[in-house]
Scaffold this motif. Structure first.
Motif, PDB file in Angstrom:
ATOM      1  N   ASP A   1      -2.021  12.443   3.072  1.00 35.94           N
ATOM      2  CA  ASP A   1      -0.870  13.002   3.760  1.00 35.94           C
ATOM      3  C   ASP A   1      -0.377  11.955   4.757  1.00 35.94           C
ATOM      4  OD1 ASP A   1       0.861  14.355   5.534  1.00 35.94           O
ATOM      5  OD2 ASP A   1      -0.347  16.179   5.525  1.00 35.94           O
ATOM      6  N   ALA A   2       0.868  11.549   4.635  1.00 34.77           N
ATOM      7  CA  ALA A   2       1.420  10.492   5.491  1.00 34.77           C
ATOM      8  C   ALA A   2       1.483  10.894   6.958  1.00 34.77           C
ATOM      9  CB  ALA A   2       2.810  10.092   5.000  1.00 34.77           C
ATOM     10  N   THR A   3       1.403  12.193   7.246  1.00 28.94           N
ATOM     11  CA  THR A   3       1.421  12.632   8.642  1.00 28.94           C
ATOM     12  C   THR A   3       0.026  12.632   9.265  1.00 28.94           C
ATOM     13  OG1 THR A   3       1.188  14.985   8.119  1.00 28.94           O
ATOM     14  CG2 THR A   3       3.440  14.096   8.216  1.00 28.94           C
ATOM     15  N   LYS A   4      -0.994  12.345   8.436  1.00 28.65           N
ATOM     16  CA  LYS A   4      -2.382  12.341   8.908  1.00 28.65           C
ATOM     17  C   LYS A   4      -3.093  11.110   8.361  1.00 28.65           C
ATOM     18  CE  LYS A   4      -2.386  17.345   8.783  1.00 28.65           C
ATOM     19  NZ  LYS A   4      -2.807  18.518   8.032  1.00 28.65           N
ATOM     20  N   LEU A   5      -2.609   9.937   8.735  1.00 26.89           N
ATOM     21  CA  LEU A   5      -3.149   8.695   8.163  1.00 26.89           C
ATOM     22  C   LEU A   5      -4.550   8.364   8.637  1.00 26.89           C
ATOM     23  CD1 LEU A   5      -0.048   6.336   8.227  1.00 26.89           C
ATOM     24  CD2 LEU A   5      -1.176   7.315   6.236  1.00 26.89           C
ATOM     25  N   GLY A   6      -4.874   8.735   9.864  1.00 25.98           N
ATOM     26  CA  GLY A   6      -6.166   8.350  10.421  1.00 25.98           C
ATOM     27  C   GLY A   6      -6.164   6.899  10.858  1.00 25.98           C
ATOM     28  N   GLU A   7      -7.332   6.383  11.148  1.00 29.22           N
ATOM     29  CA  GLU A   7      -7.479   5.013  11.645  1.00 29.22           C
ATOM     30  C   GLU A   7      -7.420   4.005  10.503  1.00 29.22           C
ATOM     31  OE1 GLU A   7      -7.720   2.340  14.707  1.00 29.22           O
ATOM     32  OE2 GLU A   7      -7.666   4.506  14.922  1.00 29.22           O
TER      33      GLU A   7
ATOM     34  N   ALA B   1       4.801  11.309  10.897  1.00 35.73           N
ATOM     35  CA  ALA B   1       4.165  10.224  10.141  1.00 35.73           C
ATOM     36  C   ALA B   1       4.212   8.913  10.918  1.00 35.73           C
ATOM     37  CB  ALA B   1       4.838  10.067   8.783  1.00 35.73           C
ATOM     38  N   LEU B   2       5.340   8.624  11.556  1.00 36.27           N
ATOM     39  CA  LEU B   2       5.447   7.396  12.338  1.00 36.27           C
ATOM     40  C   LEU B   2       4.454   7.415  13.497  1.00 36.27           C
ATOM     41  CD1 LEU B   2       6.760   4.691  12.920  1.00 36.27           C
ATOM     42  CD2 LEU B   2       8.569   5.916  14.150  1.00 36.27           C
ATOM     43  N   ALA B   3       4.349   8.531  14.192  1.00 40.29           N
ATOM     44  CA  ALA B   3       3.390   8.647  15.294  1.00 40.29           C
ATOM     45  C   ALA B   3       1.963   8.456  14.793  1.00 40.29           C
ATOM     46  CB  ALA B   3       3.543  10.001  15.989  1.00 40.29           C
ATOM     47  N   SER B   4       1.636   9.022  13.635  1.00 37.27           N
ATOM     48  CA  SER B   4       0.309   8.869  13.041  1.00 37.27           C
ATOM     49  C   SER B   4       0.037   7.410  12.690  1.00 37.27           C
ATOM     50  CB  SER B   4       0.199   9.744  11.789  1.00 37.27           C
ATOM     51  OG  SER B   4      -1.015   9.523  11.125  1.00 37.27           O
ATOM     52  N   CYS B   5       1.047   6.764  12.153  1.00 38.32           N
ATOM     53  CA  CYS B   5       0.938   5.355  11.763  1.00 38.32           C
ATOM     54  C   CYS B   5       0.674   4.470  12.987  1.00 38.32           C
ATOM     55  CB  CYS B   5       2.243   4.957  11.068  1.00 38.32           C
ATOM     56  SG  CYS B   5       2.222   3.366  10.277  1.00 38.32           S
ATOM     57  N   LEU B   6       1.427   4.705  14.051  1.00 43.00           N
ATOM     58  CA  LEU B   6       1.254   3.916  15.270  1.00 43.00           C
ATOM     59  C   LEU B   6      -0.087   4.207  15.943  1.00 43.00           C
ATOM     60  CD1 LEU B   6       4.890   4.184  16.655  1.00 43.00           C
ATOM     61  CD2 LEU B   6       3.793   2.138  15.703  1.00 43.00           C
ATOM     62  N   ALA B   7      -0.472   5.474  16.011  1.00 45.06           N
ATOM     63  CA  ALA B   7      -1.745   5.853  16.634  1.00 45.06           C
ATOM     64  C   ALA B   7      -2.933   5.300  15.870  1.00 45.06           C
ATOM     65  CB  ALA B   7      -1.847   7.374  16.734  1.00 45.06           C
ATOM     66  N   GLY B   8      -2.798   5.172  14.555  1.00 49.34           N
ATOM     67  CA  GLY B   8      -3.893   4.675  13.728  1.00 49.34           C
ATOM     68  C   GLY B   8      -3.935   3.176  13.569  1.00 49.34           C
TER      69      GLY B   8
ATOM     70  N   THR C   1       0.867  -1.171   0.000  1.00 45.05           N
ATOM     71  CA  THR C   1       0.000   0.000   0.000  1.00 45.05           C
ATOM     72  C   THR C   1       0.906   1.223   0.000  1.00 45.05           C
ATOM     73  OG1 THR C   1      -1.845  -1.081   1.120  1.00 45.05           O
ATOM     74  CG2 THR C   1      -1.716   1.312   1.321  1.00 45.05           C
ATOM     75  N   PHE C   2       0.632   2.146  -0.914  1.00 48.93           N
ATOM     76  CA  PHE C   2       1.445   3.340  -1.089  1.00 48.93           C
ATOM     77  C   PHE C   2       0.636   4.553  -0.650  1.00 48.93           C
ATOM     78  CE2 PHE C   2       2.582   0.207  -4.270  1.00 48.93           C
ATOM     79  CZ  PHE C   2       3.966   0.168  -4.193  1.00 48.93           C
ATOM     80  N   ALA C   3       1.236   5.416   0.168  1.00 47.89           N
ATOM     81  CA  ALA C   3       0.571   6.646   0.591  1.00 47.89           C
ATOM     82  C   ALA C   3       1.403   7.841   0.168  1.00 47.89           C
ATOM     83  CB  ALA C   3       0.373   6.655   2.106  1.00 47.89           C
ATOM     84  N   ASP C   4       0.770   8.751  -0.571  1.00 45.84           N
ATOM     85  CA  ASP C   4       1.392  10.004  -0.970  1.00 45.84           C
ATOM     86  C   ASP C   4       0.248  10.948  -1.322  1.00 45.84           C
ATOM     87  OD1 ASP C   4       4.594  10.462  -2.253  1.00 45.84           O
ATOM     88  OD2 ASP C   4       3.116  12.075  -2.261  1.00 45.84           O
ATOM     89  N   ASP C   5       0.513  12.245  -1.227  1.00 43.74           N
ATOM     90  CA  ASP C   5      -0.544  13.196  -1.570  1.00 43.74           C
ATOM     91  C   ASP C   5      -0.151  14.138  -2.702  1.00 43.74           C
ATOM     92  OD1 ASP C   5       1.265  14.742  -0.163  1.00 43.74           O
ATOM     93  OD2 ASP C   5      -0.214  15.632   1.182  1.00 43.74           O
ATOM     94  N   GLY C   6       0.982  13.877  -3.344  1.00 45.12           N
ATOM     95  CA  GLY C   6       1.420  14.726  -4.449  1.00 45.12           C
ATOM     96  C   GLY C   6       0.899  14.239  -5.787  1.00 45.12           C
TER      97      GLY C   6
END
Length: 187
Positions: A108-114, A137-144, A77-82
């Protein structure tokens, strides 16, 4: 830029040259990518690519996730917003004929959500250098809840990452102006 190893070895990906600064695209060099994957395969981690579910944040061209698929991962799975990155990423997935094994998140990789799907066993984190967004982004990934317990995190950055958000740091190597840090999510 090409796939270095595995079933798609030698496949030429969409050319970018030195990158596209306006689109924040800085492709991982073939040399660094090869060293990174050699470290994963020969670094005492077992065979982490076999059947791995890979999350590629700040995916850009998708070269890291596609290399993982070529070497045995089952899904990426690839995440990018550009817009430029997403266009190139779609072309590269088509070149590799990997549409059935991939998913693209325009996000946005810094706002991945759940995460509402299956968790990932491997994360490639390749943020824009020296901007401090890798930690976010890592914190968002772990939190989600995106990563499974024991998942490997392969973090490419221009310096040693400042915070690992409770991850176990396993290894770090320097290749030119690039640091590659391998961490593991606690079991």
């Amino acid at each position: 830029m090409r796939i270095i190893g595995g079933r798609a070895r030698g496949l030429q990906l969409t050319p970018l040259g030195e990158g596209d600064a306006a689109a924040h695209l800085r492709p991982t060099s073939d040399r660094v990518r090869e060293a990174m994957f050699n470290l994963l395969i020969n670094g005492g981690y077992g065979n982490p690519l076999a059947e791995a579910r890979v999350l590629d944040l700040f995916a850009g061209t998708g070269a890291l996730g596609l290399e993982a698929l070529s070497r045995g991962a089952s899904h990426a799975t690839f995440a990018d917003d550009g817009a430029v990155a997403l266009s190139i990423l779609k072309r590269n997935i088509a070149l590799m004929r990997a549409q059935a094994e991939t998913e693209i998140l325009r996000r946005d990789a810094t706002k991945l959500g759940e995460n509402r799907g299956r968790k990932f066993s491997m994360l490639f984190l390749d943020p824009p250098y020296a901007k401090g967004v890798g930690e976010i982004a890592l914190a968002s990934c772990l939190a989600g809840n995106w990563l499974a317990p024991g998942a490997l995190v392969i973090w490419e950055e221009s310096s040693t990452p400042a915070h690992f958000s409770g991850l176990d740091r396993l290894d770090q190597r320097k290749y030119g102006d690039t640091y590659v840090t391998i961490c593991r999510v606690p079991q």
